[in-house]
Design an enzyme around this catalytic site. Structure first.
Site, PDB file in Angstrom:
ATOM      1  N   MET A 270       0.774  -1.046  -0.045  1.00 21.71           N
ATOM      2  CA  MET A 270       0.002   0.146  -0.068  1.00 21.71           C
ATOM      3  C   MET A 270       0.990   1.312   0.026  1.00 21.71           C
ATOM      4  O   MET A 270       1.637   1.449   0.751  1.00 21.71           O
ATOM      5  CB  MET A 270      -0.945   0.054   1.170  1.00 21.71           C
ATOM      6  CG  MET A 270      -1.768   1.224   1.259  1.00 21.71           C
ATOM      7  SD  MET A 270      -2.937   1.328   0.177  1.00 21.71           S
ATOM      8  CE  MET A 270      -3.143   2.982  -0.241  1.00 21.71           C
ATOM      9  N   GLU A 305       4.824   0.803  -5.964  1.00 24.66           N
ATOM     10  CA  GLU A 305       4.289   1.780  -4.690  1.00 24.66           C
ATOM     11  C   GLU A 305       4.959   2.942  -4.632  1.00 24.66           C
ATOM     12  O   GLU A 305       4.286   4.110  -4.081  1.00 24.66           O
ATOM     13  CB  GLU A 305       4.421   0.796  -3.370  1.00 24.66           C
ATOM     14  CG  GLU A 305       3.812  -0.382  -3.287  1.00 24.66           C
ATOM     15  CD  GLU A 305       2.251  -0.450  -3.707  1.00 24.66           C
ATOM     16  OE1 GLU A 305       1.582   0.522  -3.510  1.00 24.66           O
ATOM     17  OE2 GLU A 305       1.736  -1.433  -4.571  1.00 24.66           O
TER      18      GLU A 305
END
Length: 548
Positions: A270, A305
């Site tokens: 994330m 990411e």
């Protein structure tokens, strides 16, 4: 008792937020079962909203302790609160400071969205709608705010306290065994990019100097005893940062960049602003146990990411229908990075194999949907191969059509024009149209039409005339909800190979040369006649898999 069926959410029903949030100040006192969260929201009415609209904030399983406006507690009749929502029907002003205190139980949070426990550590996951499980908030991607977060915890339980942005201050709390850290992120972001981590972690430190000479402190935090396996991830991070400067002109914008890798993080990875959180299988590797594929995956996912810092964070999505704007674009960027770091042909073959195995199958089945869907009931169901992999192919086609210079000019304009904004596909395409003068209205159909197009191509050689005619027919089979299909703009990269194995010049009968060997197929049926063809050629079609 059955839960209520989720109601459909439609792109056509988008409405701007009624209230905007300029700043968010959070004070989070970590506790395994009773974490106290105090949020201070600087709210103002949105001029594009509805006059007189109430303040309506999202929640999910929250326990409300108190509410205050401009320091004055609200009486019970001045607001309506449930675990799922907080509504203030008659706000006293168009600008105000709203203070909310809630209690959450990280240990009981088995959804692993919001604030939860991962092993003995505290962790968050807020994309797409997890922040509402921490505090009441307009939890949507087009509400961007500047966040300051104070985190407090027991020193023995959580000696490491991490948040978004730069560390402003930290220290012990006198007379207790607790300590605190204050993190400030100066760049406005949506709530889904909020993150904190608290726990017992080992740090792998390093540093990076940006192209403009600004130092950045790097840290990869891992579970105790695993630090010796993070070296390759750190190297991949540095190469990603340098590559983004060189390939896209994007420099990192904070003083600190941290990665946290834990063994049971459920989302894979994330891109929280300045604090990426990973499942450690995408970070840790040693030559004794890791395969070449493991190293390639670590490199690609670390890069993906990190690249979100600009394509997703500094510029985010107006709504979740625009998910491909951050994910498809960033997949394209990580594919290009890996291609430059490794073998471009081998990487392209791997990407196309994945696309055909996963996305083509999805497009041919009952779950077929456009790169940008028009409706959903549960947004988590749209983190799909179509949004990610086909979304990346649409960006790649854009580059193929516009060329290197035109594509870079459009990307530069996009990053400049929409920095700090929540953008749409239309915003994205307009930047390329404005930068190049190219009309991309027809190309935009790739984002709204589902299905895998088919090209039927036949060739005819005329020895007497010295010409070769290529007849191209395109069609897209019906998909659920879209029985009638329109012709797409398809960049068809090709070559005409002569008897000696060399490509022949591509000159059409009107005398124009085919730039970069790419034809534009735009109609259901088209013919292209090449001149100056002295011998029968072999047509080499869809080179580089120029269109999906």
């Amino acid at each position: 008792m059955r839960e209520a069926e989720p109601q459909p959410v439609r792109l056509a029903d988008y409405h701007p937020p009624e209230w905007l949030v300029d700043t968010v100040d959070l004070d989070i006192l970590l506790h395994p079962t009773a974490t106290r969260v105090v949020s201070r929201l600087a709210l103002r009415r949105n001029p594009a909203g509805t006059a007189g609209a109430p303040i309506a904030l999202d929640g999910d399983g929250l326990t409300l302790v108190r509410v205050a406006i401009n320091g004055a507690p609200l009486a019970g009749g001045a607001y309506e609160a449930t675990p799922q929502a907080l509504v203030i029907p008659a706000p006293p002003a168009d600008r105000l400071m709203l203070e909310i205190e809630t209690l959450v139980d990280p240990t009981a949070n088995t959804q692993l969205m919001g604030l939860f426990r991962t092993s003995a550590n505290y962790c968050t996951q807020c994309e797409p709608e997890g922040f509402r499980r921490i505090t009441y908030f307009p939890d949507r991607s087009d509400v961007l705010a500047v966040y300051t977060t104070r985190i407090e915890a027991d020193k023995d339980e959580a000696p490491i306290l991490l948040g978004n942005g730069n560390l402003e201050k930290n220290g012990p709390i006198a007379g207790t065994n607790r300590h605190y850290a204050v993190w400030h992120d100066p760049w406005p972001k949506p709530s889904y990019l909020f993150a904190l981590v608290g726990g017992k972690l080992d740090k792998v430190p390093s540093h990076f100097v940006t192209a403009s000479g600004r130092p950045v402190e790097l840290g990869i935090y891992v579970e105790p005893g695993k630090a010796d396996r993070a070296a390759y991830a750190m190297d991949a991070l540095k190469r990603s940062m340098r590559w983004d400067e060189q390939a896209f002109g994007r420099e990192y914008d904070l003083d600190v960049f941290n990665i946290v890798a834990v063994s049971d993080f459920n989302m894979g990875a994330m891109e929280n602003k300045g604090l990426n959180v990973f499942n450690d299988k995408y970070v840790l590797a040693t030559p004794e146990t890791a395969t070449d594929a493991d190293y390639a995956n670590i490199e690609a996912i670390i890069a993906h990411e990190y690249f979100h810092n600009w394509s997703g964070n500094r510029i985010t999505c107006r709504d979740w229908f625009q998910l491909c704007l951050k994910e498809g674009l960033t997949v394209f960027r990580d594919q290009e990075f890996s291609s430059d770091q490794r073998s471009r042909p081998v990487k392209r073959i791997a990407d196309v194999r994945l696309l055909k195995a996963q996305q083509f199958t999805e497009d041919a089945g009952p779950l077929s949907h456009p790169v940008r869907p028009q409706v959903y009931r549960e947004i988590n169901n749209f983190y799909t191969a179509t949004v990610y992999e086909k979304g990346a192919e649409v960006v790649r086609m854009l580059k193929t059509l516009l060329g290197e210079e035109g594509f870079r000019a459009g990307m530069d304009l996009y990053f400049t024009r929409h920095d700090g904004h929540a953008a749409t596909i239309e915003d994205f395409l307009k930047c390329f149209a404005d930068a190049t003068g190219r009309d991309l209205d027809a190309f935009a159909l790739w984002y709204s039409q589902a299905g895998t197009p088919r090209l039927d191509v036949t060739g005819a050689y005329d020895a007497a005339a010295g010409t070769f005619r290529l007849d191209v027919a395109q069609s897209t089979p019906p998909t659920p909800g879209q029985s009638e299909k329109q012709p797409l703009v398809i960049p068809l990269a090709l070559g005409l190979v002569g008897p000696n194995g060399s490509d022949m010049p591509l000159v059409l009968e009107d005398g124009t040369s085919v730039e970069n060997g790419v034809l534009e197929v735009t109609a259901p049926r088209q013919s292209f006649v090449f001149t100056g063809i002295g011998t029968r050629p072999v047509a080499s079609l869809n080179r580089g898999f120029s269109a999906p």
